[in-house]
Scaffold this active site. Structure first.
Site, PDB file in Angstrom:
ATOM      1  N   GLY A 179       0.778  -1.230   0.000  1.00 22.61           N
ATOM      2  CA  GLY A 179       0.000   0.000   0.000  1.00 22.61           C
ATOM      3  C   GLY A 179       0.811   1.281   0.000  1.00 22.61           C
ATOM      4  O   GLY A 179       0.324   2.312   0.442  1.00 22.61           O
ATOM      5  N   LEU A 235      -2.495  -6.444  -8.095  1.00 22.05           N
ATOM      6  CA  LEU A 235      -1.826  -7.491  -8.854  1.00 22.05           C
ATOM      7  C   LEU A 235      -2.765  -8.452  -9.574  1.00 22.05           C
ATOM      8  O   LEU A 235      -2.307  -9.467 -10.105  1.00 22.05           O
ATOM      9  CB  LEU A 235      -0.900  -8.279  -7.921  1.00 22.05           C
ATOM     10  CG  LEU A 235       0.190  -7.457  -7.228  1.00 22.05           C
ATOM     11  CD1 LEU A 235       1.061  -8.357  -6.359  1.00 22.05           C
ATOM     12  CD2 LEU A 235       1.035  -6.694  -8.248  1.00 22.05           C
ATOM     13  N   LYS A 236      -4.040  -8.161  -9.609  1.00 23.12           N
ATOM     14  CA  LYS A 236      -5.002  -9.012 -10.313  1.00 23.12           C
ATOM     15  C   LYS A 236      -5.473  -8.310 -11.579  1.00 23.12           C
ATOM     16  O   LYS A 236      -5.743  -7.116 -11.566  1.00 23.12           O
ATOM     17  CB  LYS A 236      -6.203  -9.328  -9.415  1.00 23.12           C
ATOM     18  CG  LYS A 236      -5.856 -10.010  -8.105  1.00 23.12           C
ATOM     19  CD  LYS A 236      -5.224 -11.378  -8.334  1.00 23.12           C
ATOM     20  CE  LYS A 236      -4.937 -12.076  -7.000  1.00 23.12           C
ATOM     21  NZ  LYS A 236      -4.293 -13.391  -7.190  1.00 23.12           N
ATOM     22  N   ASN A 284      -3.296   3.250 -13.862  1.00 23.90           N
ATOM     23  CA  ASN A 284      -2.290   2.441 -13.181  1.00 23.90           C
ATOM     24  C   ASN A 284      -0.948   3.137 -13.298  1.00 23.90           C
ATOM     25  O   ASN A 284      -0.706   3.908 -14.221  1.00 23.90           O
ATOM     26  CB  ASN A 284      -2.205   1.059 -13.831  1.00 23.90           C
ATOM     27  CG  ASN A 284      -1.176   0.165 -13.153  1.00 23.90           C
ATOM     28  OD1 ASN A 284      -1.206  -0.013 -11.938  1.00 23.90           O
ATOM     29  ND2 ASN A 284      -0.266  -0.393 -13.925  1.00 23.90           N
ATOM     30  N   HIS A 299       3.121   2.102 -13.483  1.00 25.52           N
ATOM     31  CA  HIS A 299       4.024   0.971 -13.692  1.00 25.52           C
ATOM     32  C   HIS A 299       5.457   1.442 -13.470  1.00 25.52           C
ATOM     33  O   HIS A 299       5.839   2.517 -13.948  1.00 25.52           O
ATOM     34  CB  HIS A 299       3.857   0.442 -15.118  1.00 25.52           C
ATOM     35  CG  HIS A 299       4.728  -0.741 -15.408  1.00 25.52           C
ATOM     36  ND1 HIS A 299       4.469  -1.991 -14.880  1.00 25.52           N
ATOM     37  CD2 HIS A 299       5.863  -0.868 -16.146  1.00 25.52           C
ATOM     38  CE1 HIS A 299       5.403  -2.836 -15.294  1.00 25.52           C
ATOM     39  NE2 HIS A 299       6.258  -2.177 -16.059  1.00 25.52           N
ATOM     40  N   ASP A 314      -0.660  -3.651 -18.788  1.00 22.64           N
ATOM     41  CA  ASP A 314       0.233  -2.522 -19.093  1.00 22.64           C
ATOM     42  C   ASP A 314       0.118  -2.064 -20.541  1.00 22.64           C
ATOM     43  O   ASP A 314       1.120  -1.758 -21.193  1.00 22.64           O
ATOM     44  CB  ASP A 314       1.687  -2.907 -18.781  1.00 22.64           C
ATOM     45  CG  ASP A 314       1.884  -3.341 -17.341  1.00 22.64           C
ATOM     46  OD1 ASP A 314       1.167  -2.830 -16.465  1.00 22.64           O
ATOM     47  OD2 ASP A 314       2.751  -4.199 -17.093  1.00 22.64           O
TER      48      ASP A 314
END
Length: 231
Positions: free
Chosen positions: A29, A108-109, A123, A125, A166
């Site tokens: 987190g 992570l899903k 997101n 990355h 991604d």
């Protein structure tokens, strides 16, 4: 998402309603913690974190939601027969919370994005997409791959999320040098320092209605005088 018609991100600008975000986590987190800290410091004005969803009941990031008094839901993939049902449960929680933007913070899903949340999920990355990204490239694995390849530059990328890992349109990137004596840990720390600045900045731009998508290209519109909206 059209390849020809520019799409502006829906915004709550011009109303008294705050821009509402949900943060999805799976682990420590640190991204959630950063956003909570930025909010406390007055750097996410007009933006509220109204929901945290964790895919892991033991995620360390749960403590940050609890400490900040943010509503929390735990939704585990194993509770559902397939990815679509898992995703629908998550987005239904977001609908009920009237969320404007879903922010992945170490989630992570893989998700299936429903039509009403296209261009409403982002997101970050820890590499410069399209390098060192895709299935299996997360966390320490990314930085190990960068070092093993001998890359001289790495960084972070904020992008819209679609139904491939991604893959969605890139909104913004920040680069950092890869040093000769770097370890995965030192490189990760340098990249994360940039993440802590870039992610809140992009969320502010989206909330202000300054992000426009044209196919795979994302334009950042200039800031408008107070009280006016982007044309």
């Amino acid at each position: 998402m059209s390849d020809t018609k520019p799409e502006e991100y829906p915004t709550s600008s011009g109303s008294n309603r705050p821009f509402r975000i949900a943060v999805l986590i799976s682990g420590g987190g640190t991204t959630l913690r950063n956003l909570i800290q930025k909010k406390a410091a007055g750097l996410l004005e007009g933006i509220e974190i109204v929901l945290v969803i964790s895919s892991n009941p033991a995620a360390g990031g749960i403590q940050y939601a609890q400490q900040a008094g943010i509503p929390l839901r735990v939704i585990q993939r194993k509770q559902f027969p397939n990815q679509e049902a898992f995703s629908e449960a998550i987005f239904q929680e977001c609908r009920q919370a009237a969320v404007d933007l879903v922010v992945l913070g170490g989630f992570l899903k893989q998700l299936t994005i429903p039509p009403d949340f296209e261009l409403r999920v982002v997101n970050i990355h820890p590499a410069l997409i399209p390098a060192f990204c895709g299935k299996g490239f997360y966390g320490r694995h990314v930085h190990e791959a960068v070092l093993a390849y001998g890359a001289k530059i790495s960084g972070c990328t904020v992008h819209f999320v679609d139904n491939q890992y991604d893959h969605g349109p890139v909104i913004a990137q920040r680069a950092v040098p890869v040093l000769d004596d770097d370890t995965p840990e030192t490189l990760a720390a340098r990249v994360f320092a940039e993440e802590c600045q870039l992610y809140p900045e992009v969320i502010r731009l989206i909330a202000a209605g300054r992000v426009r998508v044209e196919g795979r290209r994302v334009r950042i519109l200039p800031s408008q005088p107070h009280g006016s909206a982007p044309s």
